[in-house]
Scaffold this motif. Sequence first.
Motif, mmCIF file in Angstrom:
data_model
loop_
_atom_site.group_PDB
_atom_site.id
_atom_site.type_symbol
_atom_site.label_atom_id
_atom_site.label_comp_id
_atom_site.label_asym_id
_atom_site.label_seq_id
_atom_site.Cartn_x
_atom_site.Cartn_y
_atom_site.Cartn_z
ATOM 1 N N GLU A 1 0.841 -1.194 0.000
ATOM 2 C CA GLU A 1 0.000 0.000 0.000
ATOM 3 C C GLU A 1 0.878 1.247 0.000
ATOM 4 O OE1 GLU A 1 -4.083 1.549 1.997
ATOM 5 O OE2 GLU A 1 -2.598 0.772 3.412
ATOM 6 N N GLY A 2 1.999 1.171 0.696
ATOM 7 C CA GLY A 2 2.947 2.282 0.653
ATOM 8 C C GLY A 2 3.420 2.556 -0.762
ATOM 9 N N HIS A 3 3.809 1.498 -1.474
ATOM 10 C CA HIS A 3 4.223 1.665 -2.873
ATOM 11 C C HIS A 3 3.078 2.203 -3.715
ATOM 12 C CE1 HIS A 3 8.306 0.227 -3.143
ATOM 13 N NE2 HIS A 3 8.027 -0.889 -2.514
ATOM 14 N N LEU A 4 1.896 1.653 -3.507
ATOM 15 C CA LEU A 4 0.744 2.015 -4.321
ATOM 16 C C LEU A 4 0.391 3.492 -4.195
ATOM 17 C CD1 LEU A 4 -1.266 0.498 -6.170
ATOM 18 C CD2 LEU A 4 -2.762 0.289 -4.180
ATOM 19 N N LEU A 5 0.567 4.034 -2.994
ATOM 20 C CA LEU A 5 0.204 5.433 -2.749
ATOM 21 C C LEU A 5 1.380 6.396 -2.950
ATOM 22 C CD1 LEU A 5 -2.025 5.005 0.444
ATOM 23 C CD2 LEU A 5 -2.757 5.179 -1.942
ATOM 24 N N SER A 6 2.590 5.871 -3.164
ATOM 25 C CA SER A 6 3.775 6.732 -3.258
ATOM 26 C C SER A 6 3.699 7.772 -4.381
ATOM 27 C CB SER A 6 5.049 5.894 -3.387
ATOM 28 O OG SER A 6 5.038 5.104 -4.567
ATOM 29 N N PRO A 7 3.027 7.497 -5.527
ATOM 30 C CA PRO A 7 2.924 8.564 -6.539
ATOM 31 C C PRO A 7 2.147 9.783 -6.047
ATOM 32 C CG PRO A 7 2.536 6.426 -7.540
ATOM 33 C CD PRO A 7 2.550 6.211 -6.060
ATOM 34 N N LEU A 8 1.366 9.639 -4.985
ATOM 35 C CA LEU A 8 0.629 10.775 -4.440
ATOM 36 C C LEU A 8 1.560 11.768 -3.739
ATOM 37 C CD1 LEU A 8 -2.478 8.920 -2.945
ATOM 38 C CD2 LEU A 8 -2.283 10.059 -5.155
ATOM 39 N N LEU A 9 2.807 11.363 -3.515
ATOM 40 C CA LEU A 9 3.799 12.267 -2.934
ATOM 41 C C LEU A 9 4.412 13.197 -3.974
ATOM 42 C CD1 LEU A 9 5.683 9.766 -0.576
ATOM 43 C CD2 LEU A 9 4.514 11.846 0.186
ATOM 44 N N ALA A 10 4.143 12.942 -5.243
ATOM 45 C CA ALA A 10 4.723 13.748 -6.322
ATOM 46 C C ALA A 10 4.084 15.132 -6.362
ATOM 47 C CB ALA A 10 4.547 13.042 -7.662
ATOM 48 N N SER A 11 4.724 16.046 -7.073
ATOM 49 C CA SER A 11 4.212 17.420 -7.170
ATOM 50 C C SER A 11 2.887 17.478 -7.926
ATOM 51 C CB SER A 11 5.250 18.314 -7.853
ATOM 52 O OG SER A 11 5.603 17.787 -9.125
ATOM 53 N N GLU A 12 2.681 16.520 -8.852
ATOM 54 C CA GLU A 12 1.403 16.423 -9.571
ATOM 55 C C GLU A 12 0.808 15.040 -9.332
ATOM 56 O OE1 GLU A 12 1.532 17.499 -13.669
ATOM 57 O OE2 GLU A 12 2.869 19.202 -13.328
ATOM 58 N N PRO A 13 0.143 14.848 -8.192
ATOM 59 C CA PRO A 13 -0.379 13.519 -7.858
ATOM 60 C C PRO A 13 -1.617 13.177 -8.670
ATOM 61 C CG PRO A 13 -1.027 15.096 -6.187
ATOM 62 C CD PRO A 13 -0.111 15.832 -7.134
ATOM 63 N N PRO A 14 -1.856 11.875 -8.905
ATOM 64 C CA PRO A 14 -3.069 11.477 -9.619
ATOM 65 C C PRO A 14 -4.295 11.574 -8.718
ATOM 66 C CG PRO A 14 -1.881 9.542 -8.874
ATOM 67 C CD PRO A 14 -1.017 10.726 -8.537
ATOM 68 N N ALA A 15 -5.439 11.763 -9.324
ATOM 69 C CA ALA A 15 -6.705 11.743 -8.584
ATOM 70 C C ALA A 15 -7.283 10.330 -8.659
ATOM 71 C CB ALA A 15 -7.677 12.750 -9.192
ATOM 72 N N GLU B 1 8.331 9.763 -7.576
ATOM 73 C CA GLU B 1 9.673 10.296 -7.760
ATOM 74 C C GLU B 1 10.659 9.124 -7.728
ATOM 75 O OE1 GLU B 1 10.073 13.351 -8.491
ATOM 76 O OE2 GLU B 1 8.156 14.214 -7.860
ATOM 77 N N LEU B 2 11.746 9.216 -8.470
ATOM 78 C CA LEU B 2 12.688 8.099 -8.560
ATOM 79 C C LEU B 2 13.172 7.639 -7.186
ATOM 80 C CD1 LEU B 2 14.816 9.054 -11.699
ATOM 81 C CD2 LEU B 2 13.191 7.158 -11.474
ATOM 82 N N GLU B 3 13.360 8.576 -6.260
ATOM 83 C CA GLU B 3 13.855 8.195 -4.936
ATOM 84 C C GLU B 3 12.827 7.409 -4.133
ATOM 85 O OE1 GLU B 3 14.560 11.610 -2.409
ATOM 86 O OE2 GLU B 3 12.997 12.750 -3.449
ATOM 87 N N PHE B 4 11.557 7.422 -4.583
ATOM 88 C CA PHE B 4 10.506 6.694 -3.874
ATOM 89 C C PHE B 4 10.041 5.446 -4.615
ATOM 90 C CE2 PHE B 4 9.427 11.155 -2.246
ATOM 91 C CZ PHE B 4 10.285 11.011 -1.167
ATOM 92 N N CYS B 5 10.757 5.056 -5.674
ATOM 93 C CA CYS B 5 10.417 3.819 -6.386
ATOM 94 C C CYS B 5 10.827 2.603 -5.568
ATOM 95 C CB CYS B 5 11.085 3.786 -7.759
ATOM 96 S SG CYS B 5 10.311 4.873 -8.976
ATOM 97 N N THR B 6 12.019 2.645 -4.984
ATOM 98 C CA THR B 6 12.464 1.546 -4.142
ATOM 99 C C THR B 6 11.853 1.705 -2.746
ATOM 100 O OG1 THR B 6 14.452 2.794 -3.543
ATOM 101 C CG2 THR B 6 14.631 1.279 -5.391
ATOM 102 N N ASP B 7 12.074 0.716 -1.885
ATOM 103 C CA ASP B 7 11.533 0.770 -0.527
ATOM 104 C C ASP B 7 12.042 2.017 0.194
ATOM 105 O OD1 ASP B 7 10.528 -1.660 -1.229
ATOM 106 O OD2 ASP B 7 11.823 -2.838 0.070
ATOM 107 N N ASN B 8 11.165 2.661 0.970
ATOM 108 C CA ASN B 8 11.553 3.882 1.674
ATOM 109 C C ASN B 8 10.580 4.167 2.802
ATOM 110 O OD1 ASN B 8 9.430 6.072 0.620
ATOM 111 N ND2 ASN B 8 9.983 4.745 -1.104
ATOM 112 N N GLY B 9 11.009 4.965 3.751
ATOM 113 C CA GLY B 9 10.172 5.305 4.884
ATOM 114 C C GLY B 9 9.094 6.318 4.558
#
Length: 342
Positions: free
Chosen positions: A113-127, A296-304
């Motif tokens: 779920e963390g991976h799945l939601l990680s694109p929402l951390l981007a400057s232009e998140p999906p709706a 973001e590329l830094e959030f593609c791999t596992d991260n806190g």
Amino acid sequence: MLVLGIESSCDETGLALYDTQRGLLAHALYSQVKMHEEYGGVVPELASRDHIRRAIPLLEKVLADSSVQRSEIDAIAYTQGPGLAGALLVGSSIACGLGLALDKPVLGVHHLEGHLLSPLLASEPPAFPFIALLVSGGHTQLMRVDGVGQYAMLGETLDDAAGEAFDKSAKLLGLGYPGGPAISRLAEFGDPNAYTLPRPMLHSKNLDFSFSGLKTAVLTVVKNHPANICEQDKANIARAFVDAIVDVLTAKCMTALKQTGLKRLVIAGGVGANRQLRESLNAAAAKRRYKVFYPELEFCTDNGAMIAFAGAMRLQRDPNLAKKEYGFNVKPRWPLDSLSAP
């Protein structure tokens, strides 16, 4: 709400602070790749011990970088599963120990779920809603996402995941660990017409995947070569392999969008950083007027950061999910579609 996130599911130790008002305040990550290179893959016992060494120094770093005091933390989110049992136990015990010491509630978070939601951390998140291709480690899944906790499985791998196929095929070519990035780099120098490898389940009437046969095809090509394969031929095989996986992933994603009528595609997980996959998806989506979103590329791999964010999203909807209960258990196997909406 200020949430501390702790990730320790495999071979990266990640900590982060996410505030629902101010966004991501700080994150720190330590990768064990160099330690595991010697063994050609992750050694679970070594991974667990290294998480113990790294977690507290990383905590001190994110607190210092964000100018946050421990007492200001409202809740602690940690990866409860899936992952390596020993590694998960380290992160869980640290999270619950901190919660007890600071008198703060804790919340177990699903790693995927963390991976799945990680694109929402981007400057232009999906709706919401969107289709998500989750390609992380041993997982390759297509899901419909209607909101936090609202996940419907559309298709998944029946055997090897894409990431596993990357690593195993890289090993067959004598490349280092981790194999995925290595084989992708090598493929850039390959001739796309030198070899043709199968596209498993490309024309199946469902959205499932299968990559074990592709790995076997690489093995067959390698075995049919003389004892020493020249570097150019390795690059040619790598190119054929990467092209095959990219073609399958792209086709399945486009089919999922067409079948559901949705226009937004989210790519999450380590393979989402693959340049060839991004180029193929972007081109295919542009032809059909779809839009693709990536972390973001830094959030593609596992991260806190993704764990802090996923925890914060759930707690924002139901603050009572985090509890001051510090006995813990981990879930090395935990289906993502078993999660309920908060």
